[in-house]
Enzyme design. Sequence first.
Site, PDB file in Angstrom:
ATOM      1  N   ARG A  18      38.683  47.341  40.979  1.00 33.93           N
ATOM      2  CA  ARG A  18      39.522  48.096  40.044  1.00 33.93           C
ATOM      3  C   ARG A  18      40.042  47.195  38.944  1.00 33.93           C
ATOM      4  O   ARG A  18      39.952  45.971  39.009  1.00 33.93           O
ATOM      5  CB  ARG A  18      40.703  48.755  40.772  1.00 33.93           C
ATOM      6  CG  ARG A  18      41.611  47.796  41.497  1.00 33.93           C
ATOM      7  CD  ARG A  18      42.586  48.526  42.414  1.00 33.93           C
ATOM      8  NE  ARG A  18      43.440  47.603  43.151  1.00 33.93           N
ATOM      9  CZ  ARG A  18      44.621  47.168  42.719  1.00 33.93           C
ATOM     10  NH1 ARG A  18      45.085  47.567  41.544  1.00 33.93           N
ATOM     11  NH2 ARG A  18      45.347  46.338  43.437  1.00 33.93           N
ATOM     12  N   ILE A  20      40.962  44.968  35.831  1.00 31.50           N
ATOM     13  CA  ILE A  20      40.270  43.918  35.084  1.00 31.50           C
ATOM     14  C   ILE A  20      39.034  43.431  35.840  1.00 31.50           C
ATOM     15  O   ILE A  20      37.970  43.220  35.248  1.00 31.50           O
ATOM     16  CB  ILE A  20      41.235  42.751  34.790  1.00 31.50           C
ATOM     17  CG1 ILE A  20      42.304  43.199  33.786  1.00 31.50           C
ATOM     18  CG2 ILE A  20      40.478  41.544  34.265  1.00 31.50           C
ATOM     19  CD1 ILE A  20      43.420  42.198  33.566  1.00 31.50           C
ATOM     20  N   ARG A  40      38.724  44.716  49.096  1.00 31.70           N
ATOM     21  CA  ARG A  40      39.360  44.964  50.394  1.00 31.70           C
ATOM     22  C   ARG A  40      39.276  46.427  50.765  1.00 31.70           C
ATOM     23  O   ARG A  40      39.232  46.779  51.934  1.00 31.70           O
ATOM     24  CB  ARG A  40      40.816  44.503  50.371  1.00 31.70           C
ATOM     25  CG  ARG A  40      40.993  43.006  50.239  1.00 31.70           C
ATOM     26  CD  ARG A  40      42.430  42.591  50.446  1.00 31.70           C
ATOM     27  NE  ARG A  40      43.325  43.223  49.481  1.00 31.70           N
ATOM     28  CZ  ARG A  40      44.645  43.054  49.472  1.00 31.70           C
ATOM     29  NH1 ARG A  40      45.223  42.311  50.397  1.00 31.70           N
ATOM     30  NH2 ARG A  40      45.393  43.643  48.563  1.00 31.70           N
ATOM     31  N   GLY A  83      44.382  39.224  42.726  1.00 34.97           N
ATOM     32  CA  GLY A  83      45.760  38.756  42.768  1.00 34.97           C
ATOM     33  C   GLY A  83      46.697  39.877  43.171  1.00 34.97           C
ATOM     34  O   GLY A  83      46.321  41.055  43.177  1.00 34.97           O
ATOM     35  N   TYR A 146      55.150  35.204  41.014  1.00 32.07           N
ATOM     36  CA  TYR A 146      53.930  35.496  40.258  1.00 32.07           C
ATOM     37  C   TYR A 146      53.716  34.476  39.140  1.00 32.07           C
ATOM     38  O   TYR A 146      52.616  33.933  38.965  1.00 32.07           O
ATOM     39  CB  TYR A 146      54.032  36.909  39.682  1.00 32.07           C
ATOM     40  CG  TYR A 146      52.792  37.400  38.983  1.00 32.07           C
ATOM     41  CD1 TYR A 146      51.664  37.781  39.704  1.00 32.07           C
ATOM     42  CD2 TYR A 146      52.761  37.506  37.597  1.00 32.07           C
ATOM     43  CE1 TYR A 146      50.533  38.256  39.060  1.00 32.07           C
ATOM     44  CE2 TYR A 146      51.631  37.987  36.947  1.00 32.07           C
ATOM     45  CZ  TYR A 146      50.516  38.350  37.679  1.00 32.07           C
ATOM     46  OH  TYR A 146      49.406  38.813  37.032  1.00 32.07           O
ATOM     47  N   LYS A 150      50.594  31.820  38.763  1.00 31.55           N
ATOM     48  CA  LYS A 150      49.687  31.912  37.624  1.00 31.55           C
ATOM     49  C   LYS A 150      49.711  30.652  36.764  1.00 31.55           C
ATOM     50  O   LYS A 150      48.679  30.257  36.200  1.00 31.55           O
ATOM     51  CB  LYS A 150      50.028  33.144  36.776  1.00 31.55           C
ATOM     52  CG  LYS A 150      49.729  34.472  37.479  1.00 31.55           C
ATOM     53  CD  LYS A 150      48.258  34.601  37.846  1.00 31.55           C
ATOM     54  CE  LYS A 150      47.901  35.966  38.366  1.00 31.55           C
ATOM     55  NZ  LYS A 150      46.470  36.096  38.721  1.00 31.55           N
ATOM     56  N   ILE A 179      47.886  44.518  29.686  1.00 27.77           N
ATOM     57  CA  ILE A 179      46.595  45.190  29.642  1.00 27.77           C
ATOM     58  C   ILE A 179      46.747  46.600  30.207  1.00 27.77           C
ATOM     59  O   ILE A 179      47.453  46.813  31.203  1.00 27.77           O
ATOM     60  CB  ILE A 179      45.540  44.407  30.446  1.00 27.77           C
ATOM     61  CG1 ILE A 179      45.482  42.941  29.973  1.00 27.77           C
ATOM     62  CG2 ILE A 179      44.177  45.076  30.332  1.00 27.77           C
ATOM     63  CD1 ILE A 179      45.092  42.755  28.523  1.00 27.77           C
TER      64      ILE A 179
END
Length: 240
Positions: A18, A20, A40, A83, A146, A150, A179
């Site tokens: 799903r 990106i 998954r 992620g 997060y 990153k 995005i």
Amino acid sequence: MPQPEHTTRTVLVTGGSRGIGRAITERFVAAGHRVAATHRSGDVPAGALPVRCEITDPEQVEAAFATVEAELGPVEVLVANAGITRDTLLLRMSEQDFADVVETNLTASFRLAKRASKAMMRARFGRMVFLSSVVGQLGSAGQVNYAASKSGLVGLARSITRELGSRGITANVVAPGFIDTDMTARLSEQQVADYQARIPAGRLGAVEDVAATVEFLAGDGAGYVSGAIIPVDGGLGMGH
């Protein structure tokens, strides 16, 4: 002067079901590469080899690579995209919230890169692309875990570049901004408007914007690009 045809590669994209990751998988398939995508749950795009894998489990990662190698050949292009988020304010963030995000977003990327590097070193060719975020450079309230995971990808990619650059292996970081995905679809109209007001391009990005950048970094023409952070954020993170 006609451009040479691109070389067909074996590509592994993590989190290809799903958002990106799916767009990246579709782009590589459309370009004629041999593509495998981990997931998954859910499905992966047609034309890609589906590989069920929990990237936080070393045994499953090893099994995934073995499957890809048996079906498609050694991995030449690794796109570490999978992620998670566990957003909450610092004072409310549990140890587990922090550990889970770092394990999935950063430690698993190390694990994938280490496994992929074996065949890449033998072949004296490899492309590693790590999906980071503008948040990794800007920071974000409620996303300490997060953002830390990153931004850690930058040190990972740059260290890999220094170690393996002489073997024809590149390691780069793509840092998307806001995005248009399922995640942003849950935002209110006001939240979207607030974000757009901060973006010089005046719009949210599309998954295709990110996929095109990843495809370039994986290509023959990007052999002299390594250790770079490529923002795909409409100008939001300029100067970072």
